[in-house]
Design an enzyme around this catalytic site. Structure first.
Site, PDB file in Angstrom:
ATOM      1  N   GLY A   1       1.022  -0.516  -0.005  1.00  0.00           N
ATOM      2  CA  GLY A   1      -0.055   0.189   0.351  1.00  0.00           C
ATOM      3  C   GLY A   1       0.634   1.570   0.064  1.00  0.00           C
ATOM      4  O   GLY A   1      -0.040   1.750   0.453  1.00  0.00           O
ATOM      5  N   GLU A   2       2.444   1.300   0.161  1.00  0.00           N
ATOM      6  CA  GLU A   2       3.129   2.330   0.261  1.00  0.00           C
ATOM      7  C   GLU A   2       3.030   3.244  -0.881  1.00  0.00           C
ATOM      8  O   GLU A   2       2.862   4.288  -0.975  1.00  0.00           O
ATOM      9  CB  GLU A   2       4.102   1.431  -0.263  1.00  0.00           C
ATOM     10  CG  GLU A   2       4.565   1.030   0.762  1.00  0.00           C
ATOM     11  CD  GLU A   2       4.878  -0.579   1.483  1.00  0.00           C
ATOM     12  OE1 GLU A   2       4.024  -0.903   0.622  1.00  0.00           O
ATOM     13  OE2 GLU A   2       5.157  -0.702   2.371  1.00  0.00           O
TER      14      GLU A   2
ATOM     15  N   THR B   1       3.531  -3.048   7.213  1.00  0.00           N
ATOM     16  CA  THR B   1       4.058  -2.145   6.571  1.00  0.00           C
ATOM     17  C   THR B   1       2.343  -0.894   7.474  1.00  0.00           C
ATOM     18  O   THR B   1       1.868   0.054   7.958  1.00  0.00           O
ATOM     19  CB  THR B   1       4.278  -0.770   5.212  1.00  0.00           C
ATOM     20  OG1 THR B   1       5.265  -1.618   5.042  1.00  0.00           O
ATOM     21  CG2 THR B   1       4.477   0.630   5.546  1.00  0.00           C
TER      22      THR B   1
ATOM     23  N   ARG C   1       9.787   3.772   6.966  1.00  0.00           N
ATOM     24  CA  ARG C   1       8.327   3.445   7.413  1.00  0.00           C
ATOM     25  C   ARG C   1       8.115   2.852   9.092  1.00  0.00           C
ATOM     26  O   ARG C   1       6.754   2.383   9.068  1.00  0.00           O
ATOM     27  CB  ARG C   1       7.756   2.228   6.774  1.00  0.00           C
ATOM     28  CG  ARG C   1       7.414   2.941   5.116  1.00  0.00           C
ATOM     29  CD  ARG C   1       7.715   1.590   4.388  1.00  0.00           C
ATOM     30  NE  ARG C   1       8.256   0.612   4.496  1.00  0.00           N
ATOM     31  CZ  ARG C   1       9.323  -0.354   3.515  1.00  0.00           C
ATOM     32  NH1 ARG C   1       8.237  -1.317   3.079  1.00  0.00           N
ATOM     33  NH2 ARG C   1      10.422  -1.290   3.261  1.00  0.00           N
TER      34      ARG C   1
ATOM     35  N   HIS D   1      12.060  -6.642  11.796  1.00  0.00           N
ATOM     36  CA  HIS D   1      12.397  -5.514  10.502  1.00  0.00           C
ATOM     37  C   HIS D   1      12.896  -4.689  10.021  1.00  0.00           C
ATOM     38  O   HIS D   1      12.879  -3.746  10.835  1.00  0.00           O
ATOM     39  CB  HIS D   1      10.728  -5.097   9.711  1.00  0.00           C
ATOM     40  CG  HIS D   1      10.856  -4.372   7.992  1.00  0.00           C
ATOM     41  ND1 HIS D   1      10.194  -5.050   7.239  1.00  0.00           N
ATOM     42  CD2 HIS D   1      11.854  -3.300   7.856  1.00  0.00           C
ATOM     43  CE1 HIS D   1      10.616  -3.365   6.200  1.00  0.00           C
ATOM     44  NE2 HIS D   1      11.454  -2.905   6.661  1.00  0.00           N
TER      45      HIS D   1
ATOM     46  N   HIS E   1      15.626  -9.402   6.748  1.00  0.00           N
ATOM     47  CA  HIS E   1      15.404  -8.827   5.417  1.00  0.00           C
ATOM     48  C   HIS E   1      17.270  -8.513   5.727  1.00  0.00           C
ATOM     49  O   HIS E   1      18.047  -7.207   5.181  1.00  0.00           O
ATOM     50  CB  HIS E   1      15.009  -7.860   5.560  1.00  0.00           C
ATOM     51  CG  HIS E   1      13.147  -7.578   5.380  1.00  0.00           C
ATOM     52  ND1 HIS E   1      13.288  -8.696   4.502  1.00  0.00           N
ATOM     53  CD2 HIS E   1      12.704  -7.243   6.175  1.00  0.00           C
ATOM     54  CE1 HIS E   1      11.585  -8.752   4.968  1.00  0.00           C
ATOM     55  NE2 HIS E   1      11.708  -7.297   5.955  1.00  0.00           N
TER      56      HIS E   1
ATOM     57  N   ARG F   1      19.066  -7.007   2.145  1.00  0.00           N
ATOM     58  CA  ARG F   1      19.041  -5.613   1.624  1.00  0.00           C
ATOM     59  C   ARG F   1      19.524  -4.710   1.493  1.00  0.00           C
ATOM     60  O   ARG F   1      19.837  -4.592   0.115  1.00  0.00           O
ATOM     61  CB  ARG F   1      17.847  -5.025   2.840  1.00  0.00           C
ATOM     62  CG  ARG F   1      18.516  -4.140   3.370  1.00  0.00           C
ATOM     63  CD  ARG F   1      17.061  -3.406   4.234  1.00  0.00           C
ATOM     64  NE  ARG F   1      16.094  -3.001   3.301  1.00  0.00           N
ATOM     65  CZ  ARG F   1      14.385  -3.636   3.596  1.00  0.00           C
ATOM     66  NH1 ARG F   1      14.179  -3.778   4.573  1.00  0.00           N
ATOM     67  NH2 ARG F   1      14.186  -3.126   2.519  1.00  0.00           N
TER      68      ARG F   1
ATOM     69  N   ASP G   1       9.353 -13.064   2.565  1.00  0.00           N
ATOM     70  CA  ASP G   1       8.882 -12.201   2.691  1.00  0.00           C
ATOM     71  C   ASP G   1       7.727 -12.219   1.977  1.00  0.00           C
ATOM     72  O   ASP G   1       6.782 -11.085   0.727  1.00  0.00           O
ATOM     73  CB  ASP G   1       9.204 -10.476   2.489  1.00  0.00           C
ATOM     74  CG  ASP G   1       8.961  -9.947   2.538  1.00  0.00           C
ATOM     75  OD1 ASP G   1       7.688  -9.642   3.546  1.00  0.00           O
ATOM     76  OD2 ASP G   1       9.200  -8.923   2.583  1.00  0.00           O
TER      77      ASP G   1
HETATM   78 ZN    ZN Z   1       9.607  -6.457   6.843  1.00  0.00          ZN
END
Ligand code: ZN
Length: 389
Positions: free
Chosen positions: A71-72, A101, A165, A197, A226, A229, A286
């Protein structure tokens, strides 16, 4: 009814050779060479010929957005719910759901209902209570009581730190939440883990280490994810593991589009080369979460969606492309997540464990799935699908 699987080449996840596996209802009751059926009148036994097949434990995915996430990029970018067939095609027989989120329009009660629905459809499911941001979402009013009173709740997660976020949580609120999860885990005899996260920010591991140094909480109660990342986090994670920490690599990642070295498979190779023991590591997908592509100014440039199929695909790539040992890498999606989640009835092919099994070809393609003693997929054909699929 009994099932007898003949001549399976078993990775338990350690390689134990060619054996027969006897299943009663949802449990493995014998593993031996050439098990004989006493007499046809004894009881009905389904015999399955697994010669030429590799048989491994059903995969455990400890991070899936069962009801979607994201939904970001506005409401139209909220990602959809997952369906049963996605798990089956990916060999996953146990999944743990979390909210992402958006904890305003996504609710834990919806997540719990979805988890129960998937369980009715034929796989095992659990959830984390809590939310990305503080104040923490819960079902009963606090995360400790959720863990104690709701069977499917194993711990708290995913709670975001070092991310634009996140709610920029204070050490104080994070510490209290972890303490509640700890007591909840103790009283309910569950993992009580805090699944963290880790965002792009550089202070992530420092935040956790400060917290652990200044409390009686154990580092192993936290499972940061993550880690692959970016290269900074990946490097920092080596020291975190040296301090007895455990870490989780994400198999769906947009970072590895720009930099293949950050794929879970290659990151795993990097960590092992740097002395990180396999016991400290897990993979999770994820799945169905959003994968926002953010530019240097923090502007969302595009959105992808995570897939649960990446969980085993990254294991396969690590073995076929990076030449890591199959039995070793397999632990990241079987026995290691089972230990992390304290789901001690699964994650291994052993007498007394749940009959969750994946049959693979020699080229490591998934052909059949048994979940809780029932065939869900046979020779590539789905036997069961989700209710609305
Ligand atoms: Zn995450």
């Amino acid at each position: 009814m009994l099932k007898l699987i003949k001549k399976a080449n078993i990775y338990s996840p350690d390689y134990i050779g060619e054996r027969d596996i006897l299943i009663a209802k949802d449990t493995i009751i014998n593993i031996a060479s050439n098990i004989q059926i006493p007499d046809p009148s004894f009881c009905k036994v389904d015999i399955i010929d697994a010669s030429g097949k590799i048989v491994v434990p059903g995969f455990i995915d400890l991070h899936v957005h069962l009801i979607g996430g994201g939904g970001e990029g506005g409401f139209k970018t909220r990602t959809p719910e997952i369906q049963l067939s996605s798990f089956l095609k990916a060999g996953i027989t146990t999944a743990v759901g979390c909210i992402g989120t958006d904890s305003t329009s996504r609710h834990l009660t919806t997540l719990l209902a979805k988890a129960r629905g998937l369980e009715e459809e034929g796989i095992s499911t659990y959830i984390y209570t809590g939310s990305y941001q503080f104040p923490l979402q819960t079902i009963t009013g606090n995360c400790r009581d959720d863990i104690i009173l709701i069977e499917k709740v194993l711990g708290v997660g995913e709670v975001a730190i070092a991310d634009h976020r996140s709610s920029q949580p204070s050490a104080e609120e994070f510490r209290k939440m972890a303490a509640y999860a700890r007591v909840g885990g103790l009283l309910a005899n569950k993992a009580g883990i805090v699944h963290v996260h880790m965002g792009e920010g550089l202070e992530g591991f420092g935040f956790l280490l400060d917290l652990i140094e200044n409390t009686e909480l154990s580092i192993t109660q936290f499972l940061p994810t993550h880690i692959n990342r970016n290269k900074h986090l990946l490097k920092e994670s080596i020291e975190y593991v040296q301090r007895n920490g455990v870490i989780d690599l994400t198999t769906s990642s947009v970072s590895n589009i720009d930099d293949p070295d950050l794929s879970a498979g290659r990151s795993l190779g990097f960590l092992l080369d740097n002395g990180v023991p396999i016991s400290a590591l897990t993979f999770s997908s994820d799945g169905n979460g959003s994968l926002p592509i953010v530019d240097d100014n923090g502007k969302i440039e595009g959105l992808g969606i995570g897939s649960v199929s990446t969980l085993f695909n990254e294991v396969k790539k690590a073995v076929l492309e990076n030449e890591l040992e199959f039995a070793t890498v397999l632990k990241l999606i079987t026995s290691n997540p089972a230990e992390r989640l304290r789901l001690l009835d699964r994650g291994r092919i052993e007498v007394g464990k749940r009959a969750d099994l994946v049959f693979l070809s020699k080229k490591l393609d998934i052909s059949s799935i048994i979940s809780g003693g029932k065939f869900m997929m046979e020779e590539g054909k789905l036997i069961h699908k989700g209710t609305f699929e």
